[in-house]
Design a protein around this motif. Structure first.
Motif, short mmCIF file in Angstrom:
data_model
loop_
_atom_site.label_atom_id
_atom_site.label_comp_id
_atom_site.label_asym_id
_atom_site.label_seq_id
_atom_site.Cartn_x
_atom_site.Cartn_y
_atom_site.Cartn_z
N ALA A 102 87.76 -58.87 8.71
CA ALA A 102 87.11 -59.29 7.47
C ALA A 102 85.70 -59.77 7.80
O ALA A 102 85.52 -60.66 8.63
CB ALA A 102 87.91 -60.42 6.81
N ILE A 103 84.71 -59.16 7.19
CA ILE A 103 83.32 -59.51 7.44
C ILE A 103 82.88 -60.55 6.41
O ILE A 103 82.86 -60.26 5.21
CB ILE A 103 82.39 -58.28 7.35
N PRO A 104 82.54 -61.78 6.82
CA PRO A 104 82.17 -62.82 5.86
C PRO A 104 80.97 -62.41 5.01
O PRO A 104 80.09 -61.66 5.45
CB PRO A 104 81.82 -64.01 6.75
N LEU A 105 80.93 -62.92 3.80
CA LEU A 105 79.79 -62.68 2.91
C LEU A 105 78.59 -63.44 3.45
O LEU A 105 78.68 -64.63 3.74
CB LEU A 105 80.12 -63.17 1.50
N PRO A 106 77.42 -62.78 3.61
CA PRO A 106 76.23 -63.47 4.11
C PRO A 106 75.78 -64.59 3.17
O PRO A 106 76.22 -64.67 2.02
CB PRO A 106 75.19 -62.35 4.19
N SER A 107 74.89 -65.43 3.65
CA SER A 107 74.34 -66.50 2.82
C SER A 107 73.50 -65.91 1.69
O SER A 107 73.10 -64.74 1.73
CB SER A 107 73.46 -67.42 3.67
N VAL A 108 73.22 -66.72 0.69
CA VAL A 108 72.41 -66.25 -0.46
C VAL A 108 71.04 -65.78 0.01
O VAL A 108 70.52 -64.77 -0.46
CB VAL A 108 72.26 -67.37 -1.51
N GLN A 109 70.45 -66.51 0.95
CA GLN A 109 69.14 -66.12 1.47
C GLN A 109 69.16 -64.72 2.04
O GLN A 109 68.24 -63.91 1.79
CB GLN A 109 68.67 -67.12 2.54
N HIS A 110 70.20 -64.39 2.82
CA HIS A 110 70.28 -63.08 3.43
C HIS A 110 70.64 -61.99 2.41
O HIS A 110 70.25 -60.83 2.57
CB HIS A 110 71.30 -63.09 4.57
N LEU A 111 71.38 -62.36 1.38
CA LEU A 111 71.69 -61.39 0.34
C LEU A 111 70.47 -61.08 -0.52
O LEU A 111 70.28 -59.95 -0.96
CB LEU A 111 72.81 -61.94 -0.57
N ALA A 112 69.63 -62.09 -0.77
CA ALA A 112 68.53 -61.95 -1.74
C ALA A 112 67.29 -61.27 -1.17
O ALA A 112 66.53 -60.64 -1.92
CB ALA A 112 68.15 -63.31 -2.29
N ALA A 113 67.07 -61.37 0.13
CA ALA A 113 65.81 -60.87 0.72
C ALA A 113 66.08 -59.80 1.76
O ALA A 113 66.85 -60.02 2.70
CB ALA A 113 65.05 -62.04 1.35
N ASN A 114 65.42 -58.65 1.59
CA ASN A 114 65.64 -57.52 2.50
C ASN A 114 64.54 -57.33 3.53
O ASN A 114 64.72 -56.61 4.50
CB ASN A 114 65.76 -56.22 1.69
#
Length: 423
Positions: free
Chosen positions: A367-379
């Protein structure tokens, strides 16, 4: 069976009780003229994006609105280069509130339960016997839970799955909500917590699984700071439609600041907030000019809008590609959006896209944990820099709000709620 026929079948089976089922987009046919049909069962390991809409017309078969939100999310997922050739089901939960579920009261009680338990007990004691169950434990939310969440952590025999399997399966769901849909997402999280306790998951296991329960929530009408899951909020500070705002949200609305976009951390609701969706009157733009209309002209336009809403398929008129402060749910820029709203939209699009990509990374054995909001929001570097600015802006605004006179904010809220007209 077509969508209308299926709804009538459910009404006959449930009577006055609320209900919900999942639906998906399809090609136009005689059986499905609305381009939406009841969905086949969702498999425990399928990757799905599930749309939870607002209450609309008190949850009574507003197919056009369901279809509109479903279409926007479905087209975004299918047009994403990163998600090309990755099978992702996009579904919408169609809800009927029955005779006894009052969505406005249910949301209000959810606020009280989170922040004022004594007031919650007093208010619930006033409920009539036939309303109590449908307001405190709505059947339509149980339906959504049983269709989309419970099979992720249990086998066909109703037994609990292993931790790794449960983590991966829960992470294969991504919820996209609007307004009342945020209330539903919080209810689903609460049901998940209770179900895991009954199944024998320990506290640590429950925390891990809830940390994989992801939702992206536009204008959530609920106590967003009560969420234990990655409950990410996307909203306008100028949205008057949400009556039960937090102190900070109310302060932003009262001050009417032109701050662009800010971000607040999880203990503050995991919130991306822009000053205004509409650029009129901010960022150096002139304020909107209101033009008085004769009552006959207004009624003619209203009749035309109603006729448009009754068409079989949802479509956006070419001359109305604009976004407002509350109904903003879209993945392409609108003609009237502010720079802050466009930046927030970029972050929100990245969050949804990267959350779905994380779903595709799950396997049976890891199971791969969901990244933090910062990592999800910025590419990229530029987006990371913009997000850092939004974080700093959020911190500064939070500090500034602590020096605000509490009574003045409460007075503003009382005035706003009493002067809000519900259409």
């Amino acid at each position: 069976m077509g969508i209308k026929e299926y709804i009538e079948k459910m009404k006959a089976e449930r009577g006055d009780t609320s209900f919900a089922f999942l639906a998906e987009r399809c090609e136009t046919s005689t059986e499905n003229p609305y381009r939406i049909r009841p969905a086949s069962p969702l498999k425990p390991d399928e990757i799905a994006v599930i749309v939870l809409c607002g209450a609309g017309d008190n949850g009574h078969d507003h197919i056009r609105e369901y279809n509109g939100y479903l279409k926007q999310v479905d087209e975004f997922v299918k047009s994403s280069p990163k998600l090309a050739n990755k099978k992702t089901r996009v579904l919408v939960a169609i809800c009927n509130f029955g005779k006894y579920h009052n969505p406005k009261l249910a949301r209000h009680l959810q606020i009280l339960e989170s922040w004022s338990p004594d007031d919650f007990r007093k208010e619930t004691a006033k409920l009539k016997a036939n309303e109590r169950e449908e307001i405190l434990n709505p059947a339509y939310i149980r339906d959504i839970f049983n269709l989309a969440v419970l099979p992720r952590i249990t086998t066909k025999d109703g037994l609990r799955r292993g931790l790794t399997r449960s983590l991966g399966h829960i992470r294969r769901n991504t919820f996209v909500t609007h307004c009342h849909g945020g209330y539903v997402a919080l209810c689903l999280e609460k049901m998940l917590d209770k179900s895991m306790t009954k199944l024998g998951f320990d506290i640590n296991e429950k925390e891990q699984i809830i940390s994989q329960f992801a939702s992206l929530n536009y204008s959530p009408n609920c106590p967003k700071m009560a969420a234990k899951s990655p409950f990410i909020s996307v909203q306008s500070a100028s949205d008057y439609n949400i009556q039960d705002k937090s102190f900070f949200d109310e302060w932003l609305l009262m001050k009417g600041k032109d701050f662009g976009v800010c971000y607040l951390p999880q203990k503050r609701g995991n919130s991306l907030i822009c000053a205004k969706i509409d650029k009129s009157g901010i960022e150096g733009n002139p304020p909107k000019v209101w033009i008085a209309k004769e009552i006959g002209e207004f009624l003619d336009e209203r009749a035309l809008a109603i006729a448009e809403s009754q068409k079989d398929d949802w479509r956006e008129p070419e001359d109305e590609k604009i976004a407002d402060e509350h109904s903003f749910l879209g993945f392409t820029p609108k003609n009237n959006m502010s720079k802050g709203a466009l930046t927030m939209q970029t972050f929100a699009n990245n969050i949804l896209e990267n959350t779905i990509l994380n779903s595709h990374q799950q396997s049976l054995y890891q199971a791969i944990p969901l990244p933090s909001v910062q990592h999800l929001a910025a590419n990229n570097f530029g987006e990371r820099a913009e997000f850092a600015k939004a974080q700093l802006k959020g911190y500064k605004l939070m500090v500034e709000s602590t020096f605000m006179n509490t009574n003045k904010v409460c007075q503003h809220k009382a005035w706003r709620v009493n002067h809000t007209i519900e259409l």
